[in-house]
Design an enzyme around this catalytic site. Structure first.
Site, PDB file in Angstrom:
ATOM      1  CG  ASP A   1      33.760  46.468  52.556  1.00  0.00           C
ATOM      2  OD1 ASP A   1      34.748  46.799  51.869  1.00  0.00           O
ATOM      3  OD2 ASP A   1      32.935  47.290  53.006  1.00  0.00           O
TER       4      ASP A   1
ATOM      5  CG  HIS B   1      34.859  51.741  51.532  1.00  0.00           C
ATOM      6  ND1 HIS B   1      35.893  51.378  52.360  1.00  0.00           N
ATOM      7  CD2 HIS B   1      34.121  50.626  51.369  1.00  0.00           C
ATOM      8  CE1 HIS B   1      35.782  50.097  52.686  1.00  0.00           C
ATOM      9  NE2 HIS B   1      34.706  49.625  52.090  1.00  0.00           N
TER      10      HIS B   1
ATOM     11  CG  HIS C   1      45.712  39.604  41.646  1.00  0.00           C
ATOM     12  ND1 HIS C   1      45.951  38.359  41.119  1.00  0.00           N
ATOM     13  CD2 HIS C   1      44.609  40.067  41.028  1.00  0.00           C
ATOM     14  CE1 HIS C   1      45.010  38.072  40.212  1.00  0.00           C
ATOM     15  NE2 HIS C   1      44.183  39.097  40.146  1.00  0.00           N
TER      16      HIS C   1
ATOM     17  CD  GLN D   1      39.562  38.922  41.765  1.00  0.00           C
ATOM     18  OE1 GLN D   1      40.720  38.613  41.548  1.00  0.00           O
ATOM     19  NE2 GLN D   1      38.618  38.754  40.868  1.00  0.00           N
TER      20      GLN D   1
ATOM     21  CD  GLU E   1      43.786  35.183  36.434  1.00  0.00           C
ATOM     22  OE1 GLU E   1      42.868  35.632  35.721  1.00  0.00           O
ATOM     23  OE2 GLU E   1      44.400  35.862  37.272  1.00  0.00           O
TER      24      GLU E   1
ATOM     25  CG  ASN F   1      46.287  35.299  33.910  1.00  0.00           C
ATOM     26  OD1 ASN F   1      46.925  34.338  34.344  1.00  0.00           O
ATOM     27  ND2 ASN F   1      46.039  36.362  34.647  1.00  0.00           N
TER      28      ASN F   1
ATOM     29  NE  ARG G   1      48.336  33.925  39.981  1.00  0.00           N
ATOM     30  CZ  ARG G   1      47.685  34.683  39.118  1.00  0.00           C
ATOM     31  NH1 ARG G   1      46.859  34.155  38.248  1.00  0.00           N
ATOM     32  NH2 ARG G   1      47.852  35.983  39.122  1.00  0.00           N
TER      33      ARG G   1
ATOM     34  CE1 TYR H   1      39.397  33.765  32.959  1.00  0.00           C
ATOM     35  CE2 TYR H   1      41.248  35.210  32.509  1.00  0.00           C
ATOM     36  CZ  TYR H   1      40.455  34.530  33.407  1.00  0.00           C
ATOM     37  OH  TYR H   1      40.717  34.615  34.750  1.00  0.00           O
TER      38      TYR H   1
ATOM     39  CG  ASN I   1      47.266  38.886  37.796  1.00  0.00           C
ATOM     40  OD1 ASN I   1      47.443  37.839  37.164  1.00  0.00           O
ATOM     41  ND2 ASN I   1      46.110  39.526  37.795  1.00  0.00           N
ATOM     42  CD  GLU I   2      44.744  39.507  34.011  1.00  0.00           C
ATOM     43  OE1 GLU I   2      43.961  40.413  34.299  1.00  0.00           O
ATOM     44  OE2 GLU I   2      44.384  38.409  33.582  1.00  0.00           O
TER      45      GLU I   2
END
Ligand SMILES: *[C@@H]1O[C@H](CO)[C@@H](O)[C@H](O)[C@H]1NC(C)=O
Ligand SMILES: *[C@@H]1O[C@H](CO)[C@@H](O)[C@H](O)[C@H]1NC(C)=O
Ligand SMILES: *[C@@H]1O[C@H](CO)[C@@H](O)[C@H](O)[C@H]1NC(C)=O
Ligand SMILES: *[C@@H]1O[C@H](CO)[C@@H](O)[C@H](O)[C@H]1NC(C)=O
Ligand SMILES: *[C@@H]1O[C@H](CO)[C@@H](O)[C@H](O)[C@H]1NC(C)=O
Ligand SMILES: *[C@@H]1O[C@H](CO)[C@@H](O)[C@H](O)[C@H]1NC(C)=O
Length: 512
Positions: free
Chosen positions: A73, A60, A144, A40, A396, A329, A98, A331, A188-189
Site C-alpha cells: 500500500d 486486502h 511486472h 514493490q 536482475e 534474471n 529499469r 540470482y 517479467n518472469e
C-alpha cells in the site's frame, strides 16, 4: 601446491593478492542499471485514479498471504519520492533505470478499449522526463505481475482474451511514451507469474491449479508477448527505433551427482523452467522434450489432451524470433537430481527433477539463494550454446539479507564475483552480454516475504513515515564498478600486512 593454495585461500589472501577476480574491463557500450517494479516500490495504491490490481485485492482480502501481513500500500512511497530516487540513481551513475508501469495506473479497468487515466499518464511522463534530463535511459517493464483485478475476475492469464487486453495496454504505452522510451520489456518472469500465481498459490492471484494453470497462463503470456513484439515492429519501430524483449528468470542447475541421470535431469530442468519461454521466443515452439513428456504424462493421468496447449502454425511464426534482446534474471545455482515420484500433475513431476541446495555454498536469508558465481558463467555459456548466442541483458541479480546492515560485505562480494564470472563468459567464452542491472535499487516489498528480505543497494527505513533511504556499502561498490568500468581491486588490503611475502608466494605458485 594445492595445500599451499588452500592455506592461502583460507587466509583470504589468494583471492585478493593473486587476483582471482577478472581484470578485464567491461566492453565498450556495456550498460549498467538497477531494477525495480511498480507494486514493490510505488505505494499510493489508491491515489491518482489508480485501479485495483490482483496484489491490492489479494492482500486486502487475505493479509495472511504475506509474512507480517505486509502489503505494498505504501511500500517505498516512490509515487511521491521519485525525485529523491532519481537523485540517487544519478549519484550511482547507472546508464539505465529499469522500472515497471502499473497497468491499473494507466488503464484502471484494464479492459481493451477502456479509459486511460491522465493522472497515471502524467506520473510516468514526469518520471521518464526527469530520468532523461539526468542522462539515465528509462528501461520499461510493461508487466511486472500487477494485473488489473477486473481482468483476473474473468480468468486473468488463464483466459485467452487477456491477449487483446494486453495488446491494448502495450499499444497505449508505445503511443504515450515510445518517443522517449527505447527499451521495452513485455513481461517479467513468466514462470513466477504462472507457476506461483496459478499453480502453486504462492503469488497473486494465489490459485493452485497444479500442472494445468501454469501452462495455460504461460501459453497466453507467450502469445501476448509475441503479439506486442509484432505490434511494435509493424507500427512503431520505424518511427521510434526502440527494442522490445522480455525477461526470463534463470537459475543455473548443476547436476547433483555426475550420474547420467542427474546430468539429464539438469538439462530437463533448464528446458522446463527456462526453455519453456526461451525456446518459443527464439525458435517458435516449446522444447520438444517438454511437449513429449507432458503429452505422455497427461495421457497416463487420464486427461483427454496434453495439459500443455499447442501453438498453431501461425502462432509459431509470430512468436519465433520475437526478441531484440533476451532479458535474463539470474540470482543463483541449485542442484538437480532425477526423481520420478513427485506429486502429479505438476510442472515438477512433468520435469521429473527434484531440486536442492548445497549446504556448503554460502547462503543467508533465502534457502535457494546461494553464493555460486561460477554457476552464472555456466548459465551464460549454456544460453549461448542453446539459443545460438543471442544478445543477452541481465536485468536482475542480487543478494538478500534479513539484516538492515549498511556495511553489506556479502552483497559487495556477490556483485564483485558474479560480475567477474560474467566478464570471463564475455571474453573467454564469447557470450554476448551487453548489460547488467542489479536487483535491487531499493529495499522493497518482496512479495510473499513482505519487507523481511532486503535486496537493496539502498536501505529503506520502512518504520519511518518518510521511508528514509540510506545507501549501503554495495551502492558505493556498484558505483565504483560503473565508474572504473571494471571490477576495482579490493579495498580490503591485506597487503598492509605482508605484501612482499604474499606477492612472492603467488609468483612461486605460478611457477610451480
Ligand atoms: C589490480 O591488481 C592486479 C594485481 O593483483 C594488477 O595487475 C592490476 O593492474 C590492478 N588493477 C587496478 C585497476 O589497479
Ligand atoms: C474470458 O473472457 C471473455 C471475454 O472477456 C469472457 O466473455 C469470458 O466469460 C471469459 N471466460 C471466463 C472463463 O471467465
Ligand atoms: C557441494 O559443494 C562442495 C564445494 O563447495 C563440493 O565439494 C561438493 O561436491 C558439493 N556437493 C554437491 C552435492 O554438489
Ligand atoms: C476433454 O475434457 C474436457 C474437460 O476436462 C472437456 O471439456 C472436453 O470437451 C473434452 N474434450 C474432448 C475432445 O473430449
Ligand atoms: C515481522 O514480524 C516479526 C515478528 O512479529 C518482527 O520481529 C519483525 O520485526 C517484523 N518485520 C518486519 C519487516 O515488519
Ligand atoms: C527523509 O529521507 C531522506 C532520505 O531518504 C532524508 O534526506 C531526509 O532528511 C528525510 N527527512 C526527514 C524529515 O526525516
Amino acid at each position: 601446491m594445492s595445500i599451499l593454495k588452500g592455506t592461502l585461500s583460507f587466509l583470504g589472501v589468494f583471492h585478493i593478492v593473486c587476483g582471482e577476480l577478472s581484470q578485464y574491463s567491461f566492453p565498450d557500450n556495456f550498460q549498467f542499471g538497477v531494477s525495480s517494479s511498480a507494486y514493490q516500490i510505488e505505494g499510493a495504491w489508491n491515489e491518482g485514479g489508480k485501479g485495483v490490481s490482483i496484489w491490492d485485492h489479494s492482500l486486502h482480502s487475505n493479509p495472511d498471504y504475506v509474512l507480517n501481513k505486509s502489503n505494498g500500500d505504501i511500500a517505498c512511497d516512490s509515487y511521491h519520492k521519485w525525485k529523491e530516487d532519481i537523485a540517487m540513481l544519478k549519484n550511482l551513475g547507472v546508464q539505465f533505470y529499469r522500472f515497471s508501469i502499473s497497468w491499473t495506473r494507466i488503464i484502471p479497468l484494464g479492459y481493451s478499449g477502456s479509459k486511460v487515466n491522465e493522472e497515471g499518464v502524467k506520473y510516468y511522463n514526469d518520471l521518464i522526463d526527469a530520468l532523461l534530463a539526468e542522462g539515465i535511459q528509462p528501461f520499461v517493464t510493461i508487466y511486472h505481475w500487477d494485473l488489473p483485478q477486473t481482468l483476473e475476475n474473468k480468468g486473468g492469464w488463464l483466459n485467452e482474451s487477456i491477449v487483446e487486453d494486453f495488446v491494448y495496454y502495450a499499444k497505449t504505452l508505445f503511443e504515450l511514451y515510445g518517443d522517449r522510451v527505447k527499451r521495452w520489456i513485455t513481461i517479467n518472469e513468466y514462470l513466477q507469474i504462472c507457476e506461483y500465481g496459478y499453480s502453486s498459490a504462492t503469488l497473486a492471484p494465489f490459485l493452485n491449479l497444479a500442472g494445468v494453470g501454469v501452462y495455460q497462463c504461460s501459453h497466453h503470456a507467450l502469445l501476448a508477448h509475441g503479439r506486442v513484439y509484432r505490434l511494435y515492429q509493424n507500427q512503431f519501430k520505424a518511427s521510434q527505433k526502440g527494442e522490445v524483449g522480455s525477461v526470463i528468470q534463470a537459475f543455473w542447475c548443476e547436476p547433483k551427482t555426475s550420474s547420467m541421470d542427474d546430468q539429464l535431469a539438469a538439462e530437463h530442468y533448464m528446458q522446463f523452467n527456462f526453455g519453456i519461454y526461451a525456446h518459443p521466443i527464439v525458435y517458435g515452439n516449446y522444447p520438444p522434450i517438454m511437449m513429449e513428456r507432458i503429452e505422455a504424462l497427461s495421457d497416463k493421468q487420464g486427461f483427454n489432451k496434453s495439459r500443455l496447449p499447442r501453438f498453431t502454425e501461425q502462432q509459431i511464426e509470430m512468436i519465433k524470433g520475437s526478441f531484440d534482446f533476451l532479458g535474463v534474471n539470474h540470482y543463483t545455482t541449485i542442484l538437480c537430481s532425477f526423481n520420478d515420484n513427485l506429486p502429479q500433475p505438476s510442472l515438477d513431476s512433468d520435469c521429473g527433477v527434484e531440486i536442492s541446495q548445497n549446504s556448503t555454498w554460502k547462503g543467508d536469508s533465502l534457502w535457494w539463494l546461494r553464493h555460486v558465481p561460477w554457476g552464472f558463467r555456466k548459465l551464460l555459456v549454456w544460453i549461448k550454446k542453446t539459443y545460438d548466442n543471442p544478445k543477452v541483458i541481465i536485468l536482475e541479480g542480487g543478494w538478500s539479507t534479513d539484516e538492515n546492515d549498511l556495511n553489506d560485505v556479502d552483497r559487495v562480494q556477490y556483485y564483485r564475483e558474479y560480475l567477474s564470472e560474467m566478464l570471463k563468459a564475455i571474453y573467454e567464452d564469447g557470450c554476448s552480454v551487453i548489460g547488467y542491472a542489479a536487483w535491487s535499487f531499493l529495499d522493497a516489498f518482496e512479495w510473499n516475504s513482505g519487507y523481511t528480505k532486503k535486496f537493496g543497494l539502498i536501505y529503506v527505513d520502512f518504520g519511518s513515515a518518510n521511508r528514509t533511504r540510506i545507501p549501503r556499502k554495495s551502492f558505493n561498490e556498484f558505483r565504483n564498478i560503473i565508474r572504473s568500468n571494471r571490477i576495482p581491486n579490493s579495498s580490503v588490503h591485506l597487503e598492509i600486512y605482508l605484501p612482499v611475502f604474499y606477492i612472492i608466494l603467488c609468483y612461486l605458485l605460478k611457477l610451480i
